[in-house]
Design a protein around this motif. Structure first.
Motif, PDB file in Angstrom:
ATOM      1  N   UNK A  51       0.867  -1.180   0.000  1.00  0.00           N
ATOM      2  CA  UNK A  51       0.000   0.000   0.000  1.00  0.00           C
ATOM      3  C   UNK A  51       0.904   1.230   0.000  1.00  0.00           C
ATOM      4  N   UNK A  52       0.920   1.963  -1.102  1.00  0.00           N
ATOM      5  CA  UNK A  52       1.823   3.099  -1.252  1.00  0.00           C
ATOM      6  C   UNK A  52       1.042   4.396  -1.017  1.00  0.00           C
ATOM      7  N   UNK A  90      -5.092   0.652   6.087  1.00  0.00           N
ATOM      8  CA  UNK A  90      -4.380  -0.608   5.871  1.00  0.00           C
ATOM      9  C   UNK A  90      -5.214  -1.787   6.386  1.00  0.00           C
ATOM     10  N   UNK A  91      -5.799  -1.633   7.573  1.00  0.00           N
ATOM     11  CA  UNK A  91      -6.613  -2.709   8.141  1.00  0.00           C
ATOM     12  C   UNK A  91      -7.849  -2.977   7.293  1.00  0.00           C
ATOM     13  N   UNK A  92      -8.482  -1.914   6.781  1.00  0.00           N
ATOM     14  CA  UNK A  92      -9.687  -2.074   5.968  1.00  0.00           C
ATOM     15  C   UNK A  92      -9.353  -2.750   4.627  1.00  0.00           C
ATOM     16  N   UNK A  93      -8.244  -2.353   4.008  1.00  0.00           N
ATOM     17  CA  UNK A  93      -7.848  -2.972   2.739  1.00  0.00           C
ATOM     18  C   UNK A  93      -7.523  -4.446   2.952  1.00  0.00           C
ATOM     19  N   UNK A  94      -6.792  -4.745   4.014  1.00  0.00           N
ATOM     20  CA  UNK A  94      -6.435  -6.133   4.312  1.00  0.00           C
ATOM     21  C   UNK A  94      -7.680  -6.982   4.509  1.00  0.00           C
ATOM     22  N   UNK A  95      -8.659  -6.448   5.249  1.00  0.00           N
ATOM     23  CA  UNK A  95      -9.905  -7.189   5.473  1.00  0.00           C
ATOM     24  C   UNK A  95     -10.654  -7.400   4.163  1.00  0.00           C
ATOM     25  N   UNK A  96     -10.672  -6.382   3.304  1.00  0.00           N
ATOM     26  CA  UNK A  96     -11.348  -6.483   2.007  1.00  0.00           C
ATOM     27  C   UNK A  96     -10.704  -7.543   1.126  1.00  0.00           C
ATOM     28  N   UNK A  97      -9.394  -7.720   1.276  1.00  0.00           N
ATOM     29  CA  UNK A  97      -8.658  -8.711   0.478  1.00  0.00           C
ATOM     30  C   UNK A  97      -8.542 -10.050   1.193  1.00  0.00           C
ATOM     31  N   UNK A  98      -9.453 -10.304   2.103  1.00  0.00           N
ATOM     32  CA  UNK A  98      -9.495 -11.602   2.760  1.00  0.00           C
ATOM     33  C   UNK A  98      -8.440 -11.805   3.821  1.00  0.00           C
ATOM     34  N   UNK A  99      -7.986 -10.738   4.428  1.00  0.00           N
ATOM     35  CA  UNK A  99      -6.980 -10.849   5.480  1.00  0.00           C
ATOM     36  C   UNK A  99      -5.555 -10.872   4.979  1.00  0.00           C
ATOM     37  N   UNK A 100      -5.341 -10.494   3.737  1.00  0.00           N
ATOM     38  CA  UNK A 100      -3.985 -10.498   3.172  1.00  0.00           C
ATOM     39  C   UNK A 100      -3.096  -9.501   3.918  1.00  0.00           C
ATOM     40  N   UNK A 101      -1.922  -9.931   4.381  1.00  0.00           N
ATOM     41  CA  UNK A 101      -0.993  -8.987   5.031  1.00  0.00           C
ATOM     42  C   UNK A 101      -0.495  -7.958   4.017  1.00  0.00           C
ATOM     43  N   UNK A 102      -0.358  -6.720   4.466  1.00  0.00           N
ATOM     44  CA  UNK A 102       0.078  -5.648   3.580  1.00  0.00           C
ATOM     45  C   UNK A 102       1.198  -4.853   4.226  1.00  0.00           C
ATOM     46  N   UNK A 103       2.143  -4.459   3.412  1.00  0.00           N
ATOM     47  CA  UNK A 103       3.163  -3.512   3.831  1.00  0.00           C
ATOM     48  C   UNK A 103       2.741  -2.118   3.374  1.00  0.00           C
ATOM     49  N   UNK A 104       3.120  -1.095   4.153  1.00  0.00           N
ATOM     50  CA  UNK A 104       2.822   0.283   3.788  1.00  0.00           C
ATOM     51  C   UNK A 104       4.133   0.989   3.483  1.00  0.00           C
ATOM     52  N   UNK A 105       4.183   1.631   2.317  1.00  0.00           N
ATOM     53  CA  UNK A 105       5.354   2.414   1.938  1.00  0.00           C
ATOM     54  C   UNK A 105       4.965   3.882   1.926  1.00  0.00           C
TER      55      UNK A 105
END
Length: 321
Positions: free
Chosen positions: A52-53, A85-100
């Motif tokens: 997530x940039x 970040x938490x909302x995007x991760x939940x929308x993608x089925x719990x996929x872990x995300x890094x933030x840049x």
């Protein structure tokens, strides 16, 4: 068919066996014409990259600034990005995300999104519809407007309802505040401050007596006073108590990405976002809520009248930072 001499020309030979081959070749050529691939949506790009940039300012207390021994990013926008970040991760089925994180500024904030370097920029961005760029804005996440920072002894003498003729007013050049002041106070002497530290330079110019007032969004003036340890409510005041105009801040987003825009707006309007503002703004949060109500009443005259004008100990300018 004959030639000029009257003799018959040889007829071209027919090769029925070639007809199926020609048909097959035409089909093969058509199959090679691949339709243009659809561009990935923002969410598809995030899902593919796991990244997530985002962009945040570092000169805009309390929205984005650097603090602490490690000079790390902090502020309302950092907490908001964590919620996003938490909302995007939940929308993608719990996929872990890094933030840049990328650093944005008054000068590059729009282009960072337009050129697809980042998918969201968080900062004090007045929502505008006149920018010739492939960007849009989220729903307003904060309401503020133009106020003046003035010396306390000028209170009662500095008349924002008048022409401000001859008053030396500092303001950030190229901002909506500058445009508003130029239109409303053509007889005032506007002094534009430029650069990455322009707001600080303007406030310091006021403290040194080189200008009579410094104008800007009230919340950002309050933040700068906090950084410079200016005693608001005694030596300096924010004036008038309610802003002269009302501006909604929005997150800058890529245009034509309805799914992404909808997701961001869910976070903007969630109760958690309200709690983020309350944590950061503490004792001045009720006064800022009254400003929000005041602005909503101005936009919708049919709604109940604006709340009562805050007393000195209720206004942001009457609180010690």
């Amino acid at each position: 068919m004959s030639n000029r001499n009257g003799s018959r020309l040889p007829q071209p030979k027919s090769f029925p066996i070639l007809r199926p081959l020609l048909t097959l070749s035409a089909w093969a050529l058509q199959s090679l014409v691949v339709p243009p691939a659809q561009a990935e949506t923002v969410l598809e790009t995030i899902q593919t990259s796991g990244l997530l940039q985002v962009a945040i300012r570092d000169d805009s207390v309390p929205f984005g600034f650097r603090d602490g021994p490690a000079n790390q990013w902090t502020g309302i926008c950092v907490d908001f990005i964590q919620a996003l970040q938490a909302e995007v991760s939940a929308t993608l089925g719990g996929q872990p995300l890094l933030v840049k994180f990328y650093q944005s500024s008054l000068f590059n904030r729009y282009n960072l999104v337009a050129e697809k370097v980042v998918v969201v920029e968080c900062g004090p961005n007045t929502i505008r519809r006149d920018l010739p760029l492939p960007i849009t804005f989220s729903q307003p996440f904060f309401i503020t407007g133009t106020q003046f920072l003035i010396p306390g002894d000028r209170l009662g003498k500095f008349d924002s309802d008048g022409s401000l003729r001859g008053e030396r007013i500092g303001v950030l050049g190229g901002t909506s505040n500058s445009e508003f002041l130029a239109a409303r106070y053509p007889e005032a002497e506007l002094i534009n401050f430029q650069g990455f530290t322009a707001r600080r330079l303007g406030v310091e110019a006021l403290m040194q007596g080189r200008i009579d007032a410094f104008a800007g969004d009230g919340i950002l003036l309050f933040g700068e006073a906090l950084v410079l340890d200016i005693p608001l409510g005694r030596s300096y005041r924010l004036y008038p108590p309610y802003p002269l105009d009302c501006q909604g801040y929005g997150l800058i987003l890529p245009a034509d990405q309805p799914e992404w825009e909808s997701l961001v707006n869910r976070v903007v309007t969630s109760p958690n976002s309200r709690n983020i503002y309350r944590r950061w703004l503490g004792p001045i949060f009720p006064a800022l809520e009254r400003i929000e109500q005041h602005c909503q009443a101005r936009q919708n005259p049919s709604t109940p009248s604006s709340p009562k004008e805050p007393k000195g100990d209720e206004s942001p300018s009457g609180k010690e930072p």
